[in-house]
Design a protein around this motif. Structure first.
Motif: not given
Length: 78
Positions: A21-28, A31-39, A49-61
């Motif tokens: 898929g396409r990235p929906m978020d990032i984790e950064f 304090q260090q100002g760097c990206v840790h993972a793509l989601v 889906l009905l509750r509006g929860e977003r599930c994702g796969i976290v891919i470390p940088w």
């Protein structure tokens, strides 16, 4: 590169050739100002889906092999 530019790229797993898929978020780290993972979107149930929860796969940088013009190549286990 901006988050908007990253979100337009397809994420491909180099182990399987499958699109994640396409990235929906990032984790950064603020304090260090760097990206840790793509989601990227993960599997979800109808209830989530009905509750509006977003599930994702976290891919470390560290698992990102290459960011190209159109795709992001990652090396992750299924």
């Amino acid at each position: 590169m901006t988050l908007g530019e990253l979100r337009r790229k397809e994420v491909i797993n180099t182990r399987t050739g499958a699109s994640l898929g396409r990235p929906m978020d990032i984790e950064f780290c603020a304090q260090q100002g760097c990206v840790h993972a793509l989601v990227v979107p993960g599997e979800f149930s109808l209830a989530q889906l009905l509750r509006g929860e977003r599930c994702g796969i976290v891919i470390p940088w560290e698992r990102i092999c290459k960011i190209g013009d159109d795709v992001i190549l990652v090396d992750v286990e299924e």
